[in-house]
Design a protein around this motif. Structure first.
Motif, PDB file in Angstrom:
ATOM      1  N   ILE A 161       0.834  -1.201   0.000  1.00  0.00           N
ATOM      2  CA  ILE A 161       0.000   0.000   0.000  1.00  0.00           C
ATOM      3  C   ILE A 161       0.874   1.258   0.000  1.00  0.00           C
ATOM      4  N   ALA A 162       1.950   1.241   0.789  1.00  0.00           N
ATOM      5  CA  ALA A 162       2.861   2.387   0.795  1.00  0.00           C
ATOM      6  C   ALA A 162       3.514   2.573  -0.576  1.00  0.00           C
ATOM      7  N   GLY A 163       3.887   1.461  -1.215  1.00  0.00           N
ATOM      8  CA  GLY A 163       4.473   1.550  -2.551  1.00  0.00           C
ATOM      9  C   GLY A 163       3.486   2.066  -3.584  1.00  0.00           C
ATOM     10  N   LEU A 164       2.236   1.614  -3.504  1.00  0.00           N
ATOM     11  CA  LEU A 164       1.215   2.104  -4.425  1.00  0.00           C
ATOM     12  C   LEU A 164       0.959   3.591  -4.224  1.00  0.00           C
ATOM     13  N   SER A 165       0.949   4.037  -2.971  1.00  0.00           N
ATOM     14  CA  SER A 165       0.756   5.460  -2.695  1.00  0.00           C
ATOM     15  C   SER A 165       1.934   6.272  -3.221  1.00  0.00           C
ATOM     16  N   PHE A 166       3.135   5.735  -3.107  1.00  0.00           N
ATOM     17  CA  PHE A 166       4.309   6.422  -3.645  1.00  0.00           C
ATOM     18  C   PHE A 166       4.202   6.583  -5.161  1.00  0.00           C
ATOM     19  N   LEU A 167       3.610   5.585  -5.834  1.00  0.00           N
ATOM     20  CA  LEU A 167       3.442   5.646  -7.284  1.00  0.00           C
ATOM     21  C   LEU A 167       2.212   6.437  -7.696  1.00  0.00           C
ATOM     22  N   GLY A 168       1.385   6.855  -6.734  1.00  0.00           N
ATOM     23  CA  GLY A 168       0.221   7.675  -7.047  1.00  0.00           C
ATOM     24  C   GLY A 168      -1.066   6.921  -7.238  1.00  0.00           C
ATOM     25  N   LEU A 169      -1.096   5.619  -6.968  1.00  0.00           N
ATOM     26  CA  LEU A 169      -2.310   4.827  -7.160  1.00  0.00           C
ATOM     27  C   LEU A 169      -2.826   4.231  -5.855  1.00  0.00           C
ATOM     28  N   GLY A 170      -2.312   4.685  -4.739  1.00  0.00           N
ATOM     29  CA  GLY A 170      -2.779   4.194  -3.448  1.00  0.00           C
ATOM     30  C   GLY A 170      -3.757   5.165  -2.814  1.00  0.00           C
ATOM     31  N   ILE A 171      -3.482   5.544  -1.568  1.00  0.00           N
ATOM     32  CA  ILE A 171      -4.312   6.520  -0.874  1.00  0.00           C
ATOM     33  C   ILE A 171      -4.127   7.877  -1.543  1.00  0.00           C
ATOM     34  N   GLN A 172      -5.235   8.527  -1.902  1.00  0.00           N
ATOM     35  CA  GLN A 172      -5.181   9.741  -2.693  1.00  0.00           C
ATOM     36  C   GLN A 172      -5.204  10.994  -1.814  1.00  0.00           C
ATOM     37  N   PRO A 173      -4.562  12.076  -2.305  1.00  0.00           N
ATOM     38  CA  PRO A 173      -4.595  13.356  -1.597  1.00  0.00           C
ATOM     39  C   PRO A 173      -6.038  13.867  -1.505  1.00  0.00           C
ATOM     40  N   PRO A 174      -6.343  14.682  -0.486  1.00  0.00           N
ATOM     41  CA  PRO A 174      -5.430  15.252   0.532  1.00  0.00           C
ATOM     42  C   PRO A 174      -5.228  14.361   1.750  1.00  0.00           C
ATOM     43  N   THR A 175      -5.707  13.108   1.692  1.00  0.00           N
ATOM     44  CA  THR A 175      -5.537  12.198   2.825  1.00  0.00           C
ATOM     45  C   THR A 175      -4.053  11.962   3.085  1.00  0.00           C
ATOM     46  N   ALA A 176      -3.646  12.094   4.327  1.00  0.00           N
ATOM     47  CA  ALA A 176      -2.242  11.912   4.686  1.00  0.00           C
ATOM     48  C   ALA A 176      -1.862  10.450   4.578  1.00  0.00           C
ATOM     49  N   ASP A 177      -0.758  10.185   3.916  1.00  0.00           N
ATOM     50  CA  ASP A 177      -0.264   8.817   3.735  1.00  0.00           C
ATOM     51  C   ASP A 177       1.245   8.874   3.628  1.00  0.00           C
TER      52      ASP A 177
END
Length: 353
Positions: free
Chosen positions: A288-304
């Motif tokens: 999940i952290a890797g997906l968020s780093f690539l822009g396809l995980g938890i979306q802004p403005p949610t903190a991740d």
């Protein structure tokens, strides 16, 4: 040579001699090895290298002391059987439990602990730390410290939900396959093989590109990707149990498959499954952290934490370590969970006696 260098070597050599005099062989070997390493490092790196070793040793000592105190605290508030088990826990496992407890408190009480909202803009972009911002601001002027606190709730909470779903799906399928056997076992096994043969990150990127990056969709996709791992372990553990005599006796009594799973098989396979849950959480958390780093995980403005590393990576070029803080939070939790899992595997393997 200044007083620090003299005192540094005098303290190490004196402590080594005391350990040797009182027959503390392991402590002597540790201290004198550190003395030899410090001698070489001091020649190459000078006083600054010795300060680095001192700070690292101090951090390790502080961590060990915290782990010992937290273990004793858990022993005192636990029941007799739990306290007996906790007394055998190594300091690494106690440190892991302390870190997990700290992250849980951060996630649950994030609105109380964080001085600002996770999406609240309070300063200019990349503002330096001050009295109101402990770690400075991000690329939009939001408080980094507050977003790291909220990231514990969002990143860890989402990973925990996905792990629970993956574990429920995989464990139930594995128990059912072991109990039923036959064609159902073969079909489930082949489906698990197909899913496991696809790299998890590529599979997740493909599915998220098709179905979108909604949080519910993200949890379901991650659970589908990692449930075959749980299925494989559960099937292997339950397969050794279903051949036991008491399972056959229960079948002769006319008990159904759900009764066998709930009353006979599951209670006897709890220990390895709990350890597997910790390992699965690490894999899911990192994905999940890797997906968020690539822009396809938890979306802004949610903190991740994953997206925070990406959004503030520019600061690394200017010598700032702020982007490394969420990355360090990810690494610390992963190591802590693995410490606890290692201890649980050690206990479930029967090596404690």
């Amino acid at each position: 040579m200044n007083y620090f260098v003299i005192g540094y070597y005098a303290l190490l050599i004196g402590a080594s001699c005391l350990a040797a005099f009182y027959g503390r062989r392991s402590i002597f070997m540790l201290l004198f090895s550190l003395t030899l390493v410090s001698f070489v490092v001091g020649i190459v790196g000078g006083e600054s290298a010795l300060w680095t070793i001192t700070l690292c040793a101090g951090a390790l000592a502080l961590s060990a002391g915290t782990a010992y105190a937290f273990r004793e605290f858990l022993v005192n508030i636990s029941g007799r059987e739990t306290a007996k088990a906790l007394k055998t826990a190594p300091l690494t496992a106690a440190f892991g439990m302390f870190v997990i407890f700290t992250y849980a408190v951060m996630g649950i009480f994030a609105p109380v602990i964080a001085p600002h909202g996770e999406a609240e803009v309070i300063s200019s972009a990349f503002a330096p730390p001050d009295d109101t911002m402990l770690l400075g601001a991000d690329q939009l002027g939001r408080d980094m410290f507050s977003r790291i606190i909220y990231g514990a709730r969002n990143t860890v909470g989402l990973a925990l939900c996905a792990t629970l779903l993956a574990f429920f799906m995989g464990a139930f399928a594995g128990l059912l396959a072991a109990t039923k056997g036959g064609n159902l076992d073969q079909v489930m096994g082949r489906i698990a093989d197909v899913i496991m043969s696809i790299p998890s990150l590529i599979f997740a990127l493909l599915l998220l590109s098709i179905f979108g990056t909604n949080l519910i969709v993200l949890v379901i996709i991650v659970a589908i990707i990692y449930s075959p791992r749980v299925f494989r372990l559960t099937r292997a553990v339950a397969g050794n149990i279903v051949v036991m005599d008491y399972i056959e006796a229960a079948r002769l009594r006319g008990e159904g498959d759900l009764y066998l799973i709930r009353k006979e098989i599951l209670p006897n396979s709890t220990a390895p499954l709990i350890a597997e849950f910790g390992l699965e959480f690490c894999f899911v958390f990192l994905l999940i952290a890797g997906l968020s780093f690539l822009g396809l995980g938890i979306q802004p403005p949610t903190a991740d934490w994953g997206s925070m590393v990406r959004e503030n990576a520019t600061l690394i070029s200017f010598g700032e370590i702020t982007p490394l803080i969420p990355a360090g939070a990810i690494a610390l939790l992963t190591v802590a969970v693995n410490f606890v899992v290692d201890w649980m595997l050690w206990r479930s393997a029967g090596l404690k006696e």
